[in-house]
Design a protein around this motif. Sequence first.
Motif, short mmCIF file in Angstrom:
data_model
loop_
_atom_site.label_atom_id
_atom_site.label_comp_id
_atom_site.label_asym_id
_atom_site.label_seq_id
_atom_site.Cartn_x
_atom_site.Cartn_y
_atom_site.Cartn_z
N VAL A 1 -10.04 36.00 -28.92
CA VAL A 1 -9.43 36.86 -29.94
C VAL A 1 -7.90 36.80 -29.94
O VAL A 1 -7.26 37.34 -30.83
CB VAL A 1 -9.87 38.34 -29.78
CG1 VAL A 1 -11.36 38.49 -30.07
CG2 VAL A 1 -9.53 38.87 -28.40
N ILE B 1 -4.21 31.28 -40.90
CA ILE B 1 -4.94 30.90 -42.12
C ILE B 1 -3.94 30.72 -43.26
O ILE B 1 -2.79 31.17 -43.16
CB ILE B 1 -5.98 31.97 -42.51
CG1 ILE B 1 -5.31 33.34 -42.73
CG2 ILE B 1 -7.08 32.06 -41.45
CD1 ILE B 1 -6.26 34.40 -43.28
N ALA C 1 -17.48 31.54 -23.02
CA ALA C 1 -18.72 31.88 -23.71
C ALA C 1 -18.43 33.00 -24.71
O ALA C 1 -19.00 33.07 -25.79
CB ALA C 1 -19.80 32.32 -22.73
N ILE D 1 -7.93 36.69 -38.79
CA ILE D 1 -8.59 37.94 -38.41
C ILE D 1 -7.94 38.55 -37.16
O ILE D 1 -7.85 39.75 -37.02
CB ILE D 1 -10.09 37.66 -38.17
CG1 ILE D 1 -10.75 37.31 -39.51
CG2 ILE D 1 -10.78 38.86 -37.54
CD1 ILE D 1 -12.05 36.57 -39.36
N ASN D 2 -7.49 37.69 -36.27
CA ASN D 2 -6.80 38.16 -35.07
C ASN D 2 -5.77 37.09 -34.68
O ASN D 2 -5.71 36.03 -35.30
CB ASN D 2 -7.82 38.45 -33.95
CG ASN D 2 -8.70 37.25 -33.68
OD1 ASN D 2 -8.19 36.13 -33.53
ND2 ASN D 2 -10.00 37.46 -33.62
N ARG E 1 -8.24 24.76 -31.87
CA ARG E 1 -8.77 26.07 -31.46
C ARG E 1 -10.19 25.95 -30.90
O ARG E 1 -10.59 26.69 -30.01
CB ARG E 1 -8.74 27.00 -32.66
CG ARG E 1 -8.97 28.44 -32.31
CD ARG E 1 -8.84 29.33 -33.53
NE ARG E 1 -9.23 30.68 -33.20
CZ ARG E 1 -10.48 31.09 -33.11
NH1 ARG E 1 -11.47 30.25 -33.34
NH2 ARG E 1 -10.77 32.34 -32.79
N ARG E 2 -10.95 25.01 -31.45
CA ARG E 2 -12.33 24.87 -30.98
C ARG E 2 -12.39 24.41 -29.53
O ARG E 2 -13.31 24.75 -28.80
CB ARG E 2 -13.09 23.88 -31.87
CG ARG E 2 -13.42 24.48 -33.21
CD ARG E 2 -13.82 23.40 -34.15
NE ARG E 2 -14.39 23.97 -35.36
CZ ARG E 2 -14.69 23.25 -36.44
NH1 ARG E 2 -14.47 21.96 -36.43
NH2 ARG E 2 -15.19 23.82 -37.49
N LYS F 1 -0.46 32.48 -42.37
CA LYS F 1 -0.35 33.85 -41.85
C LYS F 1 -1.41 34.04 -40.77
O LYS F 1 -2.28 33.17 -40.60
CB LYS F 1 -0.54 34.87 -42.98
CG LYS F 1 -1.95 34.90 -43.57
CD LYS F 1 -2.09 36.03 -44.59
CE LYS F 1 -3.51 36.08 -45.15
NZ LYS F 1 -3.71 37.12 -46.14
N GLU G 1 -11.89 27.48 -27.61
CA GLU G 1 -13.11 28.32 -27.68
C GLU G 1 -14.16 27.87 -26.67
O GLU G 1 -14.86 28.68 -26.09
CB GLU G 1 -13.71 28.24 -29.09
CG GLU G 1 -13.23 29.30 -30.04
CD GLU G 1 -13.94 29.20 -31.37
OE1 GLU G 1 -14.31 28.07 -31.77
OE2 GLU G 1 -14.10 30.25 -32.02
N LYS G 2 -14.28 26.56 -26.52
CA LYS G 2 -15.34 26.03 -25.66
C LYS G 2 -15.09 26.31 -24.18
O LYS G 2 -15.97 26.11 -23.35
CB LYS G 2 -15.50 24.53 -25.90
CG LYS G 2 -16.08 24.23 -27.27
CD LYS G 2 -16.84 22.93 -27.31
CE LYS G 2 -17.41 22.70 -28.69
NZ LYS G 2 -16.44 22.11 -29.61
N GLU H 1 -15.99 35.48 -27.21
CA GLU H 1 -15.16 35.18 -28.38
C GLU H 1 -13.66 35.23 -28.03
O GLU H 1 -13.19 36.20 -27.44
CB GLU H 1 -15.48 36.23 -29.44
CG GLU H 1 -14.71 36.08 -30.73
CD GLU H 1 -14.97 37.28 -31.65
OE1 GLU H 1 -15.66 38.23 -31.23
OE2 GLU H 1 -14.48 37.24 -32.78
N ARG I 1 -12.56 38.65 -26.07
CA ARG I 1 -12.80 40.02 -26.48
C ARG I 1 -13.01 40.94 -25.28
O ARG I 1 -12.69 42.11 -25.31
CB ARG I 1 -14.04 40.07 -27.40
CG ARG I 1 -14.00 41.28 -28.30
CD ARG I 1 -15.16 41.32 -29.27
NE ARG I 1 -15.06 42.53 -30.08
CZ ARG I 1 -16.08 43.15 -30.61
NH1 ARG I 1 -17.30 42.69 -30.44
NH2 ARG I 1 -15.91 44.24 -31.33
N CYS I 2 -13.56 40.37 -24.20
CA CYS I 2 -13.78 41.17 -23.00
C CYS I 2 -12.53 41.27 -22.14
O CYS I 2 -12.53 41.94 -21.12
CB CYS I 2 -14.91 40.56 -22.15
SG CYS I 2 -16.48 40.59 -22.98
N GLU J 1 -5.78 32.87 -34.48
CA GLU J 1 -5.84 31.85 -35.52
C GLU J 1 -4.87 32.13 -36.65
O GLU J 1 -4.45 33.28 -36.87
CB GLU J 1 -7.27 31.75 -36.08
CG GLU J 1 -7.75 33.04 -36.70
CD GLU J 1 -9.21 32.98 -37.09
OE1 GLU J 1 -9.92 32.10 -36.61
OE2 GLU J 1 -9.62 33.83 -37.89
#
Lengths: 308, 386, 322
Positions: free
Chosen positions: C127, C37, C123, C31-32, C115-116, C28, C119-120, C125, C141-142, C35
């Motif tokens: 989302v 889980i 800088a 958190i957003n 996902r990592r 499912k 992410e890299k 997060e 997030r920005c 991703e």
Amino acid sequence: MASTQNTAGGNGKSRLTFADVKAGVTTAAAGTLAGNPYLPQIATIIDIIDETPNIKSFRVRFDDEAVMDALAFDPGQVGQLGIFGVGESTFAINSSCSEKRYLQFSVMKAGEVTSALHELNVGDKVGVRAPMGCGFPVDAWKGKNILYIMGGIGSAALRATISYTLEHREDYGDITILYGARTPLDLTYKYDIEDWQIRKDIDAVITVDRDFPGWEGRVGFVPTVLEEMAPKPANTIAITCGPPIMIKFVLQGLQKMQFTDEQTYTTLEKRMKCGIGICGRCNIGPRYVCVDGPVFSMAELRELPDEM
Amino acid sequence: MKFLAQDKLQAFLGHLAGESRVVAPVKGDDGVVLFRPWSPGTEVELDVLLPKQSAKEFVLRQSETYLRYGYAMEGEAAAQVDDSHEAKVVLDDPAERKAAQDTAVTAHAALVVEPVNDAPAQVIFGLRPCDARGFVQMDNVFGGYGGFYFDPYYNAKREATTLVAVTCRDPRSTCFCTSVQGGPASTEGADVLFTQVEGGFAVEALTDKGETLLASAEFVDAAQAQVLYAETVKETAEARVDAAFDLEGIQEHLRANIEDPGWHDLAMRCISCGTCTYVCPNCYCFNITDEMVEGRGERIRTWDNCFNPSYTLETSGHNPRDTKSNRFRNRFSHKFWYYPEKYDSLLCSGCGRCITHCPTRIDIREVLSVMGSERTAVPATTGEEA
Amino acid sequence: MSDRQAKIRELAAAALAEDRVDYFIGWKQGINPSEAIPAFVRSADEVDQLIWNPLSHHNLTTFLKRKMPDPPNARIGVCVKGCDSRTLVALLQEELVDKERIYVVGVPCDGVIDRRRVEKEFADEVVDISFSGDVVTATTRCGDSKEFAKGDMTFDHCNTCRYPNPVYADDMAADPVPEPEDRTPMWGSIEEFEALSPAEKDAKLADAFETCIRCFACIHACPVCVCWDQCVNRCRRPALVGQRVDTKENLMFQMVHMFHVAGRCPSCGACDRACPVEIPLYLLHRKMNKELYDMLGFEPGVSLEEKPAFQTFKLDDPFGEH
């Protein structure tokens, strides 16, 4: 009575610094090593008693005479007995509080540390951190009848308390000891048992789980024998220690006989490491067996999650 | 308030490194940011909000030798009982060590036991206020608060450590410091607080230790505009942290919900590893083991955690916390019920690492929202948190 | 909604409604939307939380292994990708999971996103991660957004995957995706590692394992690592692995794990993805897979009838020659 400062929710809560500790404000109880509660005192084994086929009692004496002289503990308190190179385990101090020549610990051979301890001889060195935890409130029990209910090696946890109440016999009412083991071979402290049976001022009932060649005493499980004895709860404190399953049925039995939670005590055993309320291993809910226990009243245990 | 220009940061850290060890967030070749010993020329990584691990490792070492023991010949120096926190190494001379090994089993060998407590001065630069608060919460446990024992190993390092915190500019969606009495510019536990402003940092000393650090020539007095800018940064950051759960009555609710079946549902996706506790700036539980080589040994303590299935396993095979949900319950209850009951504070500073690093993203905020509030009658087969 | 996602929900709803399982494990949203889980669904009217997309990386068969099911005798439905099905087969080969208590929905897989790695690229997060054909769009997030080719962001083991379709399932969530005709494994970065000198290998391993925090996420996330409370890595009797956390002991711990799961581990990468400090554990297990293949022609978890390599002996095994 030796005073223990390590009770939960202590007063005057504040953090200590090295300056405080050096000035002598310390919470550790380990003799001259008050500043470092992790550091064991070196002790020498002066006697080993074979209690049963798998239980040995070790009498140990601190090498530092000053530590030995200063030693004071409450009945029911415990200590960490360890071998350098193997590790430490927690055992009840079962010598009498008035015994100034040695500390006695009884060890059942089971795991890593206990098996290594069983290999030791008189003269070998061990590390001891003691006393730790809280003892039984024997002062508060003055004037009351005392009922000890013990099974197997559970006797080790209550032996110092039995000694205390017998040494202060006039302070207490009737004293009854119910002690059981699987077979007569598994009864610990046979020298105590002989003494109890000779004494007229206590009532000792010794039982084994089933018939055994040569055993002429009582046969039956401890909880069953307890039910047959039907002790009266009036002005009586019941203290039990033994295998978890025995404790469970004894507590049920006591409740049936109208013993209240405040009248019923036990002493718990948990896997421990630091022994000083820090490492977080022996907690049952918010209580740490090492510092808040190992002695608990049934009333205290009822407040805790089912993680015995 | 002082000001440190961005291009003076290296000089300042270099200056510190001359007198003590400096630890700072540094990005590795693999792109992973961790607190690592800093050396001149190394870039400090402040753009990534949180290093993967907290800085607790530098005070509560993940593994630490605290006793050394061995055997010495009769006539050699006997064990020096020492409760001070100065470093002391027994049998350091190789020849002596060899002799000790040779005689370890003879009747004449004397057991020598010495505490080891190495605590060099260090400055941890660039930790966030939540990590600094984490130390305050551990201080209670190790500092004998409320009549408990004083831990000489933790405290030696703690007293030798100066914490230089940096205000969070861009809190993450997993940050919840404001829900646990903290904030992105909290000063609790830190000795100095840096706040990133245009061209550098607005800097406040918070303790005497911090004051000493700012005596360095790289600092100048902050201009009024810089002071105001720093205030804006703090306020903006604070506003970006979402409220996560209600602390009101949480202790009582956790107590009341201790046998609630909801714990099973919440723990379903837990794999019982220890990641959340090891990345946590507050979790402090440890193990003690003996490591022995050729008649000489060390007693060490290592991080351990309540999710470890063998953590409470007893020799008899009995395990008081045998199920995943029991262990799961222990961690959250410890932080918001057991610890507060003993130390009058919380054992969580809201960094959110346990959320982001959990292999299955178990969310402490959700757990506390559910179990830290009043539960109405729950049917046994309720859905997961939903 | 993808066809596979719809089918997963349908099969899960049926299994729950017909009381064939106590709960159903799928994926499912976390958190957003960046991703996925693990999801544990207990009733047919909750299946709408189940998703399938290239973020569905968790190997859910780990929740079938010893001491994971709650209650212990639960009947469980579970979704498996190709690699997940191989760990399940490995568990079934050794009867570590009761076939009668599980219901397996196979999901053909086109590779999952690391996902990592995404992410890299930022800088800030991340989302949100969304997919359109072979384009991955990540948003922070920005509000910063970047697009990537999916192939650049999938895991190494996906890029070299030879079993994209489950090798074992009770029902399938879709028709199989095209499979490579040649199943000869591709070893990629392992061959690069093998080309290094012993000193270089040492240095590489030391560098990788220095940061291990011994949290045991790797072995707990591993579906075929089943010792649980009896793990030799924590055991003090015998004390084979030191408890001291240093590069040498960390490597020893991982080597023990590698050897213990050899023959069961198809290098699904669950350990790697669980590691909080991003140690490339996958490579260690991949190397063992290569050794097994080169030496014995063995591939873990591809056939129910086989036994793990180290539990059988054949006269033509290379070990038999001596």
